[in-house]
Write an enzyme that holds these catalytic residues in place. Structure first.
Site, PDB file in Angstrom:
ATOM      1  N   PRO A 155       0.810  -1.223   0.000  1.00  0.00           N
ATOM      2  CA  PRO A 155       0.000   0.000   0.000  1.00  0.00           C
ATOM      3  C   PRO A 155       0.840   1.268   0.000  1.00  0.00           C
ATOM      4  CG  PRO A 155      -0.936  -1.605   1.489  1.00  0.00           C
ATOM      5  CD  PRO A 155       0.381  -2.173   1.042  1.00  0.00           C
ATOM      6  N   CYS A 156       0.279   2.308  -0.635  1.00  0.00           N
ATOM      7  CA  CYS A 156       1.084   3.503  -0.875  1.00  0.00           C
ATOM      8  C   CYS A 156       0.429   4.829  -0.499  1.00  0.00           C
ATOM      9  CB  CYS A 156       1.473   3.560  -2.349  1.00  0.00           C
ATOM     10  SG  CYS A 156       0.046   3.555  -3.464  1.00  0.00           S
TER      11      CYS A 156
END
Length: 423
Positions: A155-156
């Site tokens: 996830p970013c």
């Protein structure tokens, strides 16, 4: 860049432009240690007897898999390595050909993990074979299975240039569980994908720390920023591709050279919106409806037919505007309008953004089984597609790895035969 305050809502983010490099390093070390301390609480158990290994293939493990864009690119590359490009392209165009040839592949997907229910449902209904689907929080998984290759786009939100740029966002440190998986699975190669902002957050110190941590797990790291439009994707989308090769292997990964460009000699022309979705103009399928926020209208959201799309976001409300009709016009500072009226403009449909993300037309996306309204159900699909790695980009990244896997498997067969003859 920002830090998190112990508050809720919009006020919880405090800008931190004056952070110096040493402060960033200290904060990272603190957060990494906190995350590592949490490893002791891992309690979720994978049912290892349910995994379908194949000793004649590279067994593939997928983390943060979403609806499967990265994994599909690897499946197609693995098929191409065995059957050639013609069969691979036929499989891309026809689900029956894909399913009939899924075993003619150097890769065998054994395990997939994601907490997004609808994305897992999408993955499972398109996979073409049995895959162990795990919805566990990766932070709670006690032990990961052995694998030859591990994929994942951790996830970013904390890295994204479109967000508040939080150095200490907890989600920034989920990559440590990716590394924990590597240390337990011991794959020959891993591939990780993330947003461009990952390289600049914290004056570049976050990215340096991530590369250092992956290297410390026993891997030589190859990283490069790739633009999807240069690989046959009708979309300007820049992503960091990290490839790790286990230190005991004699293999150097080389990122793929661009295949498409704007008038570049020996390269194909960039794929445009007309190329990708022109045939859907009168049959676009379902699309998100509703008003446009002032933030949405603060800049141009509409490309013309002869251009590739803007980056597809993981939100129906933030989907780009369809290229038909008149262009948007700037009417003030950070303010745009529809020159031919809002009623003559619409967001790109889910069918159109799937094309722009280069998913095959046969790929079906789950809307879940809840009592949500139609827009909310559609938004689940926009989220899946927007979070995915474009399939054609994944294919380009995967092709050299698939060729290496084919050579590695051939060498294993030779060694096995030699042992048999000597017995």
């Amino acid at each position: 860049m920002a830090v998190i305050l112990g508050e809720r809502g919009r006020g919880k983010f405090k800008p931190a432009p004056d952070y110096d490099v040493d402060e960033v390093k200290a904060l990272l070390n603190q957060k990494i240690e906190e995350e590592r301390m949490a490893f002791a609480d891992c309690s979720e158990q994978i049912e290892f007897d349910q995994l379908k290994y194949d000793t004649n293939k590279w067994n593939l493990l997928s983390l943060f898999s979403g609806c499967g864009g990265l994994d599909l690119g690897f499946e197609l590359a693995g098929l191409k390595a065995v059957m050639g490009e013609t069969v691979m392209e036929k499989a891309f165009a026809d689900k029956e050909v894909f399913d009939a040839n899924i075993e003619n592949n150097v890769f065998n997907t054994i395990y997939v993990n994601d907490i997004f229910d609808e994305a897992r449902e999408t993955y499972a209904q398109n996979a073409g074979r049995y895959v162990y689907m795990d919805k566990s929080d990766i932070r709670k998984i006690k032990e990961f299975p052995k694998a030859d290759i591990v994929l994942g786009g951790f996830p970013c939100p904390g890295f994204s240039e479109a967000g508040p740029r939080l150095v200490d966002d907890k989600r920034n440190f989920l990559y440590l569980h990716f590394i924990r998986c590597l240390m337990q699975s011991k794959p020959k190669i891993f591939v990780a994908e993330n947003v461009k902002g990952m390289m600049t957050l914290g004056k570049g110190e976050v990215f340096k720390q991530i590369v250092q941590d992956f290297s410390a797990a026993g891997y030589t790291i190859y990283h490069k920023l790739l633009n999807s439009a240069e690989y046959g994707v009708p979309q300007v989308r820049e992503r960091v591709i990290l490839v790790g090769v286990r230190n005991d292997l004699d293999y150097q990964y080389v990122h793929p050279e661009p295949t498409h460009g704007y008038g570049v000699e020996n390269l194909k022309e960039v794929v445009t919106l007309r190329d990708a979705i022109g045939d859907l103009e009168n049959d676009p399928g379902d699309y998100f409806t509703g008003s446009y926020s002032t933030i949405f209208m603060s800049r141009n959201r509409k490309k013309n037919w002869s251009q590739p799309s803007f980056t597809i976001q993981a939100s129906g409300r933030q989907a780009p505007i369809h290229p038909g009709g008149e262009p948007m016009v700037k009417i003030g500072k950070d303010q745009y309008a529809f020159s031919d009226g809002e009623e003559n403009n619409r967001r790109l449909s889910v069918k159109e953004i799937a094309r722009i993300q280069t998913f095959p037309d046969w790929y079906e996306f789950s809307r879940g089984s809840s009592n949500r309204n139609e827009n909310a159900k559609l938004d689940l699909v926009y989220k899946q597609i927007g979070n995915a790695v474009p399939v054609r980009l994944a294919l380009a990244v995967a092709e050299p790895i698939a060729e290496y896997a084919k050579r590695d498997l051939a060498n294993q067969m030779v060694e096995t035969e030699q042992v048999r003859l000597m017995a």
